[in-house]
Design a protein around this motif. Structure first.
Motif, PDB file in Angstrom:
ATOM      1  N   LYS A  72     -12.413   0.805 -14.030  1.00 36.14           N
ATOM      2  CA  LYS A  72     -12.680  -0.544 -13.624  1.00 36.14           C
ATOM      3  C   LYS A  72     -12.907  -1.325 -14.688  1.00 36.14           C
ATOM      4  N   ASP A  80       0.747  -1.032   0.067  1.00 36.55           N
ATOM      5  CA  ASP A  80      -0.044  -0.198  -0.054  1.00 36.55           C
ATOM      6  C   ASP A  80       0.874   1.155   0.040  1.00 36.55           C
ATOM      7  N   TYR A 119     -13.928   6.754 -13.077  1.00 36.28           N
ATOM      8  CA  TYR A 119     -13.959   5.684 -12.324  1.00 36.28           C
ATOM      9  C   TYR A 119     -14.091   4.234 -12.942  1.00 36.28           C
TER      10      TYR A 119
END
Ligand SMILES: NC(=O)c1ccc[n+]([C@@H]2O[C@H](COP(=O)([O-])OP(=O)(O)OC[C@H]3O[C@@H](n4cnc5c(N)ncnc54)[C@H](O)[C@@H]3O)[C@@H](O)[C@H]2O)c1
Length: 316
Positions: free
Chosen positions: A144, A34, A140
């Motif tokens: 995806k 991360d 967004y």
């Protein structure tokens, strides 16, 4: 078969840290990546071998190599913020995803489970929505949807076992109350507990299919071992939806309050309703178990605990 090493990108985020907890509890070795751009390091269980890295960096290659199975969850995850930055959205959500897929391919890892999103359905009128309805509108959702096309192509071209997960609205402990527009449930709980009016976007009639993170984790576990999930995509929702005002009423029942909502204009790019067709996920032996009332009680306990630690007063 818990003697596997599982790599999670986005391990310090909401879903990633809950998954890490579950895998550690079940005896898996967990390696996490991360960049902490939105994640919280304290949420990563101490048993996790943690690497602060950007998924777009080639430095992830030796780390990914340690894994038997990859969960790729790291992403820019706010529809509203992605809408003002299409380039940045594609850079992280598409190029970053491809870097993770390439690292897995280079390491000879077969199974990669990666996050898509129900936002892919935002242009559809078909409810409940099956996985075949593919109508992304926002940047967004387009990022995806692009991940989906690449994911399935990696399965076809390289013999990998790619699994795309289309989460509906996941909720539960660690749902992030710190961000500029917090998810609706934590937004309401925090505001009411602080003595304010819960902010409702629009007229409160937006309907969402909410799925508890523990139910999602049941499916994640199934993805590690099942022979039935490879090169498929699954909706992960409850198959029921609730309006914003119904969610607020349930929260007020739990808190024993009757706070007056504050109606505020709705941000653009928000779909009116979502509702998952979960036939595919059920067909591989999964079923959501946690009802809205039970899930919200746990979330209220989490928010109260954060408040007792002083975290929420600081975040507001
Ligand atoms: N939470 C939901 O309801 C939901 C719904 C649909 C899809 N998803 C998808 O599921 C995944 C996990 O969602 P979440 O709710 O846990 O989000 P989150 O924002 O809590 O977690 C995402 C994590 O990714 C990390 N990250 C972002 N950019 C990175 C980068 N360049 N390199 C390394 N790490 C980076 C962030 O620091 C954060 O910890 C995301 O891909 C999201 O788009 C979530």
């Amino acid at each position: 078969m818990a003697n596997k090493t599982i790599l999670i990108t986005g391990v310090a985020g909401f879903i990633g840290s809950n998954l890490a907890d579950r895998l550690v509890r079940d005896g898996y070795k967990v390696v996490g990546i991360d960049d902490l751009s939105a994640g919280i390091l304290e949420q990563v269980p101490k048993e996790v071998e943690f690497h602060k890295l950007d998924i777009r960096s080639k430095d992830i290659f030796p780390v990914v190599k340690e894994a038997d199975v990859v969960f790729h969850l790291a992403a820019l995850n706010s529809v509203v913020m992605c809408q003002s930055d299409p380039y940045g959205t594609a850079d992280v959500n598409v190029m970053g995803t491809l870097n993770v897929f390439e690292a897995a391919r280079a390491a000879g890892i077969k199974r990669v489970i990666y996050a898509e999103s129900s936002a892919i359905y935002e242009g559809t009128k078909t409810l409940p929505t099956p996985e075949t309805d593919f109508m992304p509108q926002t940047f967004y959702a387009i990022s995806k949807a692009t991940d989906h096309l690449f994911g399935m192509a990696y399965g076809r071209e390289f013999g990998m076992e790619m699994v795309g997960l289309r989460y509906l609205n996941v909720y539960g402990p660690r749902q992030d109350y710190r961000r500029a527009i917090p998810p609706v449930m934590t937004r309401f709980i925090v505001r009411i507990l602080l003595g304010g009016r819960p902010p409702v976007f629009g007229d409160g009639s937006l309907r969402r299919d909410y799925i508890h993170v523990d139910d999602v984790n049941d499916f994640h576990l199934l993805c590690i071992e099942s022979g039935k999930v490879a090169n498929r995509v699954f909706n992960l929702g409850c198959g029921k939806n609730y309006s914003v005002l119904e969610v607020l009423a349930e929260i007020q029942k739990i808190l024993g309050t009757n706070a007056e909502p504050e109606f505020v204009p709705e941000p653009s790019g928000i779909a009116e309703a979502n509702l998952a067709d979960i036939t595919a996920a059920k067909s591989v032996g999964w079923e959501p178990k946690i009802g809205l009332g039970e899930g919200l009680r746990g979330l209220v306990d989490y928010v109260k605990a954060e408040m007792a630690k002083g975290n929420i007063a600081r975040a507001q």
